[in-house]
Scaffold this motif. Structure first.
Motif, PDB file in Angstrom:
ATOM      1  N   UNK A  69      -1.212  -4.640   1.188  1.00 45.75           N
ATOM      2  CA  UNK A  69       0.240  -4.549   1.385  1.00 45.75           C
ATOM      3  C   UNK A  69       0.582  -4.824   2.844  1.00 45.75           C
ATOM      4  N   UNK A  70       1.686  -5.542   3.072  1.00 46.29           N
ATOM      5  CA  UNK A  70       2.169  -5.813   4.426  1.00 46.29           C
ATOM      6  C   UNK A  70       3.296  -4.842   4.741  1.00 46.29           C
ATOM      7  N   UNK A  71       3.158  -4.119   5.842  1.00 44.14           N
ATOM      8  CA  UNK A  71       4.148  -3.113   6.226  1.00 44.14           C
ATOM      9  C   UNK A  71       4.704  -3.428   7.606  1.00 44.14           C
ATOM     10  N   UNK A  72       6.024  -3.504   7.696  1.00 45.73           N
ATOM     11  CA  UNK A  72       6.686  -3.710   8.977  1.00 45.73           C
ATOM     12  C   UNK A  72       7.755  -2.639   9.148  1.00 45.73           C
ATOM     13  N   UNK A  73       7.880  -2.090  10.330  1.00 45.60           N
ATOM     14  CA  UNK A  73       8.856  -1.049  10.574  1.00 45.60           C
ATOM     15  C   UNK A  73      10.209  -1.609  11.005  1.00 45.60           C
ATOM     16  N   UNK A  74      11.194  -0.712  11.087  1.00 45.52           N
ATOM     17  CA  UNK A  74      11.150   0.703  10.755  1.00 45.52           C
ATOM     18  C   UNK A  74      10.959   0.923   9.242  1.00 45.52           C
ATOM     19  N   UNK A  75      10.110   1.910   8.925  1.00 48.70           N
ATOM     20  CA  UNK A  75       9.746   2.148   7.531  1.00 48.70           C
ATOM     21  C   UNK A  75       9.295   3.591   7.344  1.00 48.70           C
ATOM     22  N   UNK A  76       9.769   4.202   6.251  1.00 42.76           N
ATOM     23  CA  UNK A  76       9.264   5.502   5.820  1.00 42.76           C
ATOM     24  C   UNK A  76       8.807   5.369   4.376  1.00 42.76           C
ATOM     25  N   UNK A  77       7.560   5.742   4.123  1.00 33.90           N
ATOM     26  CA  UNK A  77       7.035   5.834   2.759  1.00 33.90           C
ATOM     27  C   UNK A  77       6.825   7.306   2.475  1.00 33.90           C
ATOM     28  N   UNK A  78       7.586   7.829   1.531  1.00 29.64           N
ATOM     29  CA  UNK A  78       7.628   9.274   1.305  1.00 29.64           C
ATOM     30  C   UNK A  78       6.463   9.740   0.420  1.00 29.64           C
ATOM     31  N   UNK A  79       6.427  11.034   0.196  1.00 30.16           N
ATOM     32  CA  UNK A  79       5.303  11.675  -0.484  1.00 30.16           C
ATOM     33  C   UNK A  79       5.084  11.115  -1.899  1.00 30.16           C
ATOM     34  N   UNK A  80       3.814  10.917  -2.224  1.00 30.03           N
ATOM     35  CA  UNK A  80       3.369  10.511  -3.559  1.00 30.03           C
ATOM     36  C   UNK A  80       3.904   9.143  -3.988  1.00 30.03           C
ATOM     37  N   UNK A  81       4.420   8.377  -3.043  1.00 28.34           N
ATOM     38  CA  UNK A  81       4.831   7.001  -3.362  1.00 28.34           C
ATOM     39  C   UNK A  81       3.598   6.108  -3.474  1.00 28.34           C
ATOM     40  N   UNK A  82       3.783   4.948  -4.100  1.00 30.49           N
ATOM     41  CA  UNK A  82       2.686   3.995  -4.239  1.00 30.49           C
ATOM     42  C   UNK A  82       3.176   2.595  -3.877  1.00 30.49           C
ATOM     43  N   UNK A  83       2.484   1.967  -2.933  1.00 34.03           N
ATOM     44  CA  UNK A  83       2.789   0.598  -2.525  1.00 34.03           C
ATOM     45  C   UNK A  83       1.571  -0.242  -2.894  1.00 34.03           C
ATOM     46  N   UNK A  84       1.746  -1.123  -3.868  1.00 31.50           N
ATOM     47  CA  UNK A  84       0.608  -1.792  -4.505  1.00 31.50           C
ATOM     48  C   UNK A  84       0.221  -3.106  -3.823  1.00 31.50           C
ATOM     49  N   UNK A  85      -0.718  -3.792  -4.444  1.00 29.06           N
ATOM     50  CA  UNK A  85      -1.314  -4.992  -3.881  1.00 29.06           C
ATOM     51  C   UNK A  85      -0.272  -6.045  -3.512  1.00 29.06           C
ATOM     52  N   UNK A  86      -0.436  -6.553  -2.294  1.00 31.94           N
ATOM     53  CA  UNK A  86       0.358  -7.687  -1.817  1.00 31.94           C
ATOM     54  C   UNK A  86       1.864  -7.417  -1.773  1.00 31.94           C
ATOM     55  N   UNK A  87       2.264  -6.151  -1.763  1.00 37.43           N
ATOM     56  CA  UNK A  87       3.670  -5.841  -1.516  1.00 37.43           C
ATOM     57  C   UNK A  87       4.024  -6.296  -0.101  1.00 37.43           C
ATOM     58  N   UNK A  88       5.268  -6.725   0.085  1.00 31.92           N
ATOM     59  CA  UNK A  88       5.714  -7.269   1.374  1.00 31.92           C
ATOM     60  C   UNK A  88       6.949  -6.480   1.801  1.00 31.92           C
TER      61      UNK A  88
END
Length: 221
Positions: A69-88
């Protein structure tokens, strides 16, 4: 106009971004404020629960984020969330508690309330998705008009000015969007509404309804 308001569309207790909406009437008013809000909120988060990674990125330790997964801020991923393969995730985004951002899904300037699912090949840009809303595979929020003019919301045959150039969709709580649907700029869908697959949606769709096609909307019983 009341049908388009934050209080009619969302349960604000179901998002870490609750305070973002203070003093606002319509959800699209929050769109230009998301990035700065995330930075301010992120710096107050409990380090026992959230880990800061990179530039203005906070990820709950209970969240699952795949390596691809590609992550760019500003970003908050909260509890028990799921960011799967190749998410952008391009930035200015909040992924709520227990939410899912799926494979090859693109997220930009968007808030996903708790329990939201955008699990397969979705584009969610300049949009706010309410508690437990879900977009089927391939459905997208189109966020820019072809003539690049400011977005309006069509309500009862009249255009409501929003004052913003980029505006995808505002989905109320428990909205279900069928596969390969296109939500055109300025789409607002009320709570508990279902949208058929392969739909072309524009303007306001009433809560507790079933959108079958343009001009054919049935009330849920």
């Amino acid at each position: 106009m009341e049908r388009l308001t934050i209080k009619k569309l969302y349960n604000l207790d179901e998002t870490i971004a609750k305070d973002l909406f203070d003093g606002l009437t319509y959800p699209w008013e929050a769109l230009p404020l998301i990035g700065d809000f995330i930075i301010k909120l992120g710096n107050t988060l409990d380090p026992d629960i959230y880990e800061k990674k990179g530039d203005n990125i906070w990820i709950a330790k209970s969240a699952k984020v795949f390596d691809s997964a590609y992550l760019n801020g500003p970003l908050i991923i909260d509890e028990d969330a799921e960011v799967r393969q190749c998410a952008f995730i391009r930035g200015n985004a909040i992924v709520g508690k227990g939410a899912t951002v799926g494979n090859s899904t693109e997220l930009k300037n968007a808030i996903l309330f708790n329990g939201v699912q955008v699990p397969h090949f979705n584009y969610i840009g300049d949009s706010i998705l309410g508690h437990m809303s879900h977009t089927g595979a391939g459905s997208i929020t189109s966020n820019l008009k072809s003539d690049k003019t400011l977005v309006t919301v069509l309500l009862d045959g009249k255009k409501v000015e929003t004052g913003v150039k980029k505006f995808g969709a505002m989905l109320g709580d428990h909205v279900e969007v069928g596969c390969n649907s296109v939500l055109n700029p300025g789409t607002v869908i009320g709570k508990n509404t279902n949208v058929y697959p392969l739909s072309f949606v524009r303007g306001y769709v009433a809560e507790n309804s079933i959108y079958k096609r343009l001009g054919e909307i049935a009330e849920k019983y």
